[in-house]
Design an enzyme around this catalytic site. Structure first.
Site, PDB file in Angstrom:
ATOM      1  N   HIS A  26       0.964   4.775   4.620  1.00 15.05           N
ATOM      2  CA  HIS A  26       0.318   5.375   3.455  1.00 15.05           C
ATOM      3  C   HIS A  26       0.814   6.804   3.232  1.00 15.05           C
ATOM      4  O   HIS A  26       1.160   7.194   2.114  1.00 15.05           O
ATOM      5  CB  HIS A  26      -1.202   5.378   3.635  1.00 15.05           C
ATOM      6  CG  HIS A  26      -1.807   4.009   3.580  1.00 15.05           C
ATOM      7  ND1 HIS A  26      -3.152   3.783   3.773  1.00 15.05           N
ATOM      8  CD2 HIS A  26      -1.252   2.792   3.357  1.00 15.05           C
ATOM      9  CE1 HIS A  26      -3.389   2.486   3.663  1.00 15.05           C
ATOM     10  NE2 HIS A  26      -2.256   1.864   3.422  1.00 15.05           N
TER      11      HIS A  26
ATOM     12  N   SER B  57       0.814  -1.216   0.000  1.00 17.13           N
ATOM     13  CA  SER B  57       0.000   0.000   0.000  1.00 17.13           C
ATOM     14  C   SER B  57       0.846   1.262   0.000  1.00 17.13           C
ATOM     15  O   SER B  57       0.505   2.247  -0.663  1.00 17.13           O
ATOM     16  CB  SER B  57      -0.943   0.009   1.203  1.00 17.13           C
ATOM     17  OG  SER B  57      -1.776  -1.119   1.197  1.00 17.13           O
TER      18      SER B  57
END
Length: 198
Positions: A177, A127
């Site tokens: 992230h 991610s």
């Protein structure tokens, strides 16, 4: 002969083989993890595993591990479509560099936040690297708008919604992230100015 090599190079540049390799590699490792679950324990990224055990390779290795088929699918769909487009724009080497740098930067930022919060949780997944691709795209729509015909406002909205989705759910490494997004954007800005000068 030189003309033939130039033609061959142009043909190779059309195909986003780095994105295909990344998807294939992630899929292969996921299958291996299903067969040998202990791979997760050897690759997950946490402050104890990295700093106490001095297993720094986990910062990169964890980028290629996924907890479920859905986790893998969500990340690889973005790599396959968004990644393929970006790879054609910036080239194989720079694209691969951004992906890996964002993945590593994501892991480092995640570890920093965990250390600050005394959080013993571990993280896996691509991610952070995928958010790095978002950062690269954001830089390109801002600084190379003539090459990427996507409104910057739309990309900003997608990035915001992706981050919001993470922060509104538990068990998500949001620090990773954000770290991946920032690294991708920084590298993206540098690449954009390199392309403009070139």
């Amino acid at each position: 002969m030189i003309e033939y090599l130039k033609l061959l190079r142009r043909e190779i540049e059309k195909y986003p083989f780095v994105s295909f390799v990344l998807v294939g590699l992630n899929l292969l490792i996921f299958i291996l993890c299903l067969i040998f679950p202990w791979i997760y324990e050897k690759g997950c990224c946490g402050i104890y595993q990295v700093f106490e055990c001095k297993e720094y390779g986990r910062i990169l290795w964890s980028v290629f591990l996924h907890s479920s088929a859905e986790h893998l699918f969500n990340n690889m769909v973005i790599v396959l479509f968004l990644g393929s487009m970006l790879e054609r724009q910036v080239g194989h080497v720079l694209y691969g560099l951004v992906y890996l740098a964002a993945g590593i930067g994501s892991g480092l930022f995640s570890l920093l936040v965990k250390w600050y919060q005394f959080d013993g949780a571990v993280s896996i997944g691509a991610s952070g690297a995928v958010f790095g691709l978002d950062g690269l795209l954001l830089a390109m729509v801002i600084f190379l708008a003539n090459r990427i015909e996507i409104p910057a406002s739309r990309v900003i909205l997608v990035v915001f919604l992706s981050l919001y989705s993470g922060f509104s759910n538990s068990g998500i490494d949001n620090a990773g992230h954000v770290g991946g997004l920032v690294i991708g954007f920084i590298f993206g800005v540098a690449i954009c100015f390199y392309i403009r000068r070139k």
